[in-house]
Motif scaffolding. Structure first.
Motif, short mmCIF file in Angstrom:
data_model
loop_
_atom_site.label_atom_id
_atom_site.label_comp_id
_atom_site.label_asym_id
_atom_site.label_seq_id
_atom_site.Cartn_x
_atom_site.Cartn_y
_atom_site.Cartn_z
N ARG A 18 10.15 -5.40 3.76
CA ARG A 18 9.45 -6.55 3.21
C ARG A 18 8.34 -6.05 2.30
O ARG A 18 7.77 -4.97 2.52
N GLY A 19 8.04 -6.83 1.28
CA GLY A 19 6.92 -6.52 0.41
C GLY A 19 5.68 -7.27 0.84
O GLY A 19 5.60 -7.81 1.94
N VAL A 26 4.09 -12.05 12.37
CA VAL A 26 3.63 -10.78 12.92
C VAL A 26 4.76 -10.06 13.65
O VAL A 26 4.85 -8.82 13.61
N ALA A 27 5.64 -10.80 14.29
CA ALA A 27 6.74 -10.17 15.03
C ALA A 27 7.65 -9.34 14.13
O ALA A 27 8.34 -8.44 14.60
N LEU A 28 7.63 -9.62 12.84
CA LEU A 28 8.48 -8.87 11.91
C LEU A 28 7.74 -7.72 11.25
O LEU A 28 8.28 -6.62 11.12
N VAL A 29 6.47 -7.94 10.86
CA VAL A 29 5.77 -6.93 10.05
C VAL A 29 4.59 -6.31 10.77
O VAL A 29 3.93 -5.42 10.22
N GLY A 30 4.27 -6.75 11.98
CA GLY A 30 3.16 -6.17 12.71
C GLY A 30 1.81 -6.65 12.21
O GLY A 30 1.70 -7.33 11.18
N GLY A 31 0.76 -6.29 12.95
CA GLY A 31 -0.57 -6.77 12.62
C GLY A 31 -1.09 -6.28 11.30
O GLY A 31 -1.63 -7.05 10.49
N LYS A 32 -0.97 -4.99 11.03
CA LYS A 32 -1.49 -4.44 9.78
C LYS A 32 -0.70 -4.96 8.58
O LYS A 32 -1.26 -5.30 7.54
N GLY A 33 0.64 -5.04 8.73
CA GLY A 33 1.46 -5.54 7.63
C GLY A 33 1.13 -6.98 7.29
O GLY A 33 1.01 -7.34 6.13
N LEU A 52 8.31 -1.41 6.34
CA LEU A 52 9.54 -1.19 7.09
C LEU A 52 9.38 -1.94 8.41
O LEU A 52 8.52 -1.61 9.23
N THR A 53 10.15 -2.98 8.60
CA THR A 53 9.88 -3.98 9.62
C THR A 53 10.18 -3.47 11.03
O THR A 53 10.73 -2.38 11.23
N THR A 54 9.84 -4.31 12.01
CA THR A 54 10.17 -3.97 13.40
C THR A 54 11.68 -3.87 13.59
O THR A 54 12.14 -3.13 14.47
N ALA A 55 12.43 -4.59 12.76
CA ALA A 55 13.90 -4.45 12.83
C ALA A 55 14.31 -3.05 12.39
O ALA A 55 15.27 -2.48 12.94
N PHE A 56 13.61 -2.47 11.41
CA PHE A 56 13.89 -1.09 11.00
C PHE A 56 13.61 -0.14 12.17
O PHE A 56 14.42 0.74 12.50
N SER A 57 12.45 -0.29 12.80
CA SER A 57 12.10 0.59 13.91
C SER A 57 13.11 0.48 15.05
O SER A 57 13.46 1.47 15.69
N ALA A 58 13.57 -0.76 15.29
CA ALA A 58 14.54 -0.96 16.37
C ALA A 58 15.87 -0.27 16.05
O ALA A 58 16.58 0.17 16.96
#
Length: 850
Positions: A18-19, A26-33, A52-58
């Motif tokens: 995501r840009g 927040v569930a997708l990009v986290g707090g800082k994102g 790089l989203t939480t889906a990327f990390s997963a």
């Protein structure tokens, strides 16, 4: 939903990259994102990057396993967007940078990373994801009883940092620290940083913005230019308003002196409240006393509780959020402020509450707020019940406002000054109870009118934007949506204009009567002399105007300001100006002005309806309904406000009558001492239940405190820790920056409120008492206007206000009379001098200093 990511995640195909262009969950990009996306949304200078989203990390496998093609494509996309060169790779966990847990410095931030080396980028990303399980993170989670729910990774271009720092927005000043370089030494606590403060009011002002309090240990000079400091103030306070909490903002300056904002997180470990005087300063424009503060606190709490019940919010849910209904308003620096944090929490009890929050903020002119991103399915579950309650509430809104008017008129008749003058103290105390009962239990009908005006205005604006979108590129598309929006609200018969039309009729009668004209000239400013010289018929008309409209005046809700009926000498300069206008063939009567504006509104309405023919007939029906609803709700709101002023004037009369009784009984020294007692204390004294202690000493102490607080010049918006109040020392008056001289030329910008353009002499006024300073064709310049200013509007050709929005009372009245108006112009009364020629463009919101 606040972005596409949440919707995608619900179907299992969440994006991996995501840009910063949209604001995701927040569930997708986290707090800082999410924070960086919000910074970009408010226009802050954020270094280019991707998430790089939480889906990327997963989907990221162990190091000894091959990368899935989707992960390879995501990394390639990140490198394509950012190109080669140094990067910074930062963790962005779900639960990081929150209100109760920051995880500051516990997760990885890696720099510099070679953007041209795929292996280096992958290695840095893996380290960030792996830091989620670091022992220090686990220990913090256990200590704070929180748990991270996933990790995204932010990849950004690395700014070559000449200096870096942090800015905290909790307080009336913005305080910060800085050091040389990237700021790692500041984060690590390795050096003593420099300390500075920024003036909240300096984003668009002529004040000196930055004050260095301590140089850093590394000897570096303060790195922010005046422009960069103002930009930092603007972006930090805008995001603070959007989120509704105080923030810790990290920034950096490159070798060219350009400002970059790299992070913003809520200040943790203590709750803070966002305070704003938007709109409430229009009603209460001067320092307020304890009597008014105590009355307002109780009244606003009841206002929002009653609305929640009226709209069908369950009692259990209201009880669970009991704290949010308390202290919705309070005094800081002896001025009333909204607690926006509490108001937003209350409004979010509604389904799709974020929309109501934004509507309220637009209504009061408080800026934007941050959505919470609640699930649509959860919102829809309660929407049907609430809609049924709302439909019942608004079905009979005109009748309900009429009922409110009857209630207030009955109380006003019982507590008329003629009656109050002879009432004993116990009966006056009963009168206070009656007034409080109206404010706490009978105000709901007026509250509904307020809500209707805010919601329908917002909905009409959304519909007009939809029409613009459909007509994009068409020859008849409107170039300026704001101009079209307020054109649909011109020429309404609003209660704020009743007094000026009646005063015009009185002036016509005086102008036609030679005896009355002579008395007005010869009375020497004495109303008693003027009144004694009038013929019975004219005298009766003057008395009737004072009885029906004399309770109105600038500061009419403050309790401490006398009305025109109390001090009729102040009516004479105003009446003189009106009589002169009656004899001027170039002056249009209020009735003619209303008809002209009404005709213009009807032409604009017909033009827009014509664009909605054919297949868009359904849209036309919606347009017709929303236009009628908005116009009606604005009129009803102004009618309720008219009776509010009447009730507050009666409260003042009862309080002063008690004050005279207390002086006679030796309880207090001065009649106006009553304003320095709380409402409950005044009721107790009226019932001969004296509060403990010496009443004189109590009043003296509060008078001294009130004088000290009234001298403060507070910002319009600030955050404070829960339970904190502004003290004189908080503003450091001795060290406050002095106002620089205004520029000789330039353009001031505000909100276009009533269309048209006018040039004229600026008349900088503080209230009705300044009517003698007006000359024909003047442009009125003031901090704000309440409906009591209405008689002055007829005497001016333009309007410039420091505060207010499209639905402020001044804007509504200006549109009825066709006065080009711009509101929300910062420091208008200090940057525009009395007598200076200015040009007001009510279509663009520009005020040009000639």
């Amino acid at each position: 939903m606040s972005g596409r990511g949440g919707i995608a995640g619900a179907f299992g195909w969440a994006p991996l990259v995501r840009g910063f262009e949209a604001v995701d969950e927040v569930a997708l990009v986290g707090g800082k994102g999410r924070s960086l996306q919000e910074l970009r949304a408010v226009g802050a200078p954020v270094p280019e990057g991707v998430i790089l989203t939480t889906a990327f990390s997963a989907a990221l496998p162990h190091e000894d396993e091959p990368l899935p093609p989707r992960c390879v494509e995501a990394l390639d996309e990140a490198r394509r967007r950012l190109g080669g060169g140094p990067l910074i790779v930062r963790s962005s966990a779900v639960g990081e940078d929150g209100r109760t847990a920051a995880f500051a410095g516990l997760l990885e931030s890696i720099f510099p990373v070679d953007g041209g080396d795929p292996a280096a980028l992958l290695s840095a990303v893996r380290r960030c994801v792996a830091s989620r399980a670091a022992p220090r993170v686990r220990a913090y989670e256990q200590a704070r009883s929180v748990r991270l729910q996933g990790v995204a990774v932010v990849v950004q271009r690395l700014v070559q940092s000449a200096a870096a720092g942090v800015l905290f927005t909790d307080g009336v000043w913005l305080r910060g620290e800085w050091c040389r370089g990237h700021g790692q030494a500041l984060v690590d606590g390795a050096i003593t940083p420099g300390a500075f403060r920024l003036d909240r009011r300096a984003a668009e002002a002529t004040r000196r913005v930055a004050h260095v309090e301590r140089p850093p240990e590394d000897g570096s000079t303060f790195p922010l230019s005046d422009h960069a400091a103002r930009e930092l103030v603007k972006h930090a306070t805008t995001l603070e308003r959007r989120r509704g909490v105080s923030l810790d903002v990290e920034w950096t300056v490159d070798p060219e002196g350009e400002l970059w904002i790299v992070q913003a997180r809520p200040v943790t470990d203590r709750r803070t409240f966002l305070w704003s005087n938007a709109n409430i300063s229009e009603n209460f424009p001067a320092p307020v006393t304890p009597l008014l503060v105590s009355f307002a606190r109780a009244g606003y709490e009841a206002y929002f509780r009653n609305l929640a019940r009226e709209f069908g919010i369950e009692d259990a849910r209201i009880a669970a959020h009991d704290e949010a209904f308390r202290d919705i308003v309070d005094a800081h620096g002896a001025r009333l402020y909204y607690n926006l944090s509490h108001i937003h929490a209350v409004l979010r009890l509604m389904p799709f509450g974020d929309w109501f929050v934004d509507s309220f903020d637009v209504f009061v002119g408080a800026g934007a707020s941050s959505p919470e991103g609640r699930r649509v399915v959860d919102e829809l579950a309660s929407l049907a019940r609430v809609l049924a309650h709302v439909a019942r509430a608004y079905r009979d809104l005109p009748a309900r406002v009429s009922r409110f008017e009857r209630v207030v008129d009955e109380v006003a008749s019982r507590l008329h000054p003629r009656e109050v003058a002879t009432m004993p103290s116990p009966r006056l105390g009963e009168g206070l109870d009656v007034i409080l009962d109206v404010r706490l239990r009978r105000w709901i009908d007026a509250s509904l009118a307020d809500c209707a005006a805010a919601v329908t205005y917002r909905a009409l604006g959304a519909l007009l934007r939809l029409i613009d979108h459909d007509d994009a590129g068409a020859a008849h598309a409107d170039p300026d949506p704001a101009t079209r929006h307020h054109a649909l609200l011109e020429g309404l018969d609003v209660a704020g204009a009743w007094s000026l039309r009646a005063l015009w009729d009185l002036a016509v009668a005086v102008a036609a009567d030679a005896r009355a004209r002579e008395a007005l000239v010869a009375c020497g400013g004495s109303f008693a002399t003027f009144r004694a010289a009038l013929a019975p018929e004219i005298g009766a008309r003057v008395d009737d105007w004072l009885d029906r409209f004399g309770f109105r005046g600038s500061g009419e809700l403050l309790l401490t300001e006398p009305s025109l009926a109390e001090d009729p000498d102040r009516l004479l300069p105003l009446l003189t100006r009106y009589v002169e206008a009656v004899g001027d063939p170039n002056v249009e009567s209020p009735a003619r002005a209303l008809e002209r504006q009404r005709a213009a509104r009807e032409r604009e309405t017909a033009r827009l309806r014509e664009r909605l023919g054919g297949p868009r007939r359904v849209l036309r029906a919606l347009f017709d309904a929303l236009v009628r609803a908005t116009q009606t709700s604005v009129q009803l709101r102004e009618r309720a406000r008219f009776r509010q002023a009447l009730l507050y004037t009666r409260l003042r009369g009862v309080a002063l009558a008690l004050g005279r009784r207390f002086v006679e009984a030796g309880i207090t020294d001065a009649v106006d001492d009553v304003f320095f007692l709380r409402f409950d204390e005044l009721v107790d004294l009226a019932a001969d239940r004296a509060p403990p202690g010496d009443v004189r000493a109590l009043v003296a102490s509060r008078r001294a405190e009130h004088a000290a607080l009234s001298a403060l010049d507070l910002p319009d918006v600030f955050t404070l820790p829960a339970g904190a109040f502004v003290l004189p020392t908080d503003l450091d008056v001795a060290a406050s920056p002095s106002i620089e001289l205004p520029p000789e030329g330039g353009v001031l910008r505000g909100v276009p409120a009533s269309g048209g353009r006018i040039s004229g002499r600026a008349a900088v006024l503080s209230g009705l008492a300044d009517a003698g300073k007006l000359a024909p064709g003047d442009v009125l310049v003031a901090k704000q206007t309440d409906p009591g200013w209405a008689p002055l509007f007829f005497l001016v050709k333009g309007l410039v206000l420091e505060r207010g929005g499209m639905l402020s009372h001044g804007s509504i009245l200006a549109r009825e009379l066709g006065i080009p108006s711009v509101v929300g112009v910062p420091e208008a009364t200090t940057r525009i001098t009395h007598g200076r020629d200015i040009d007001v463009d009510g279509d663009t919101g520009h005020v040009r200093l000639d």
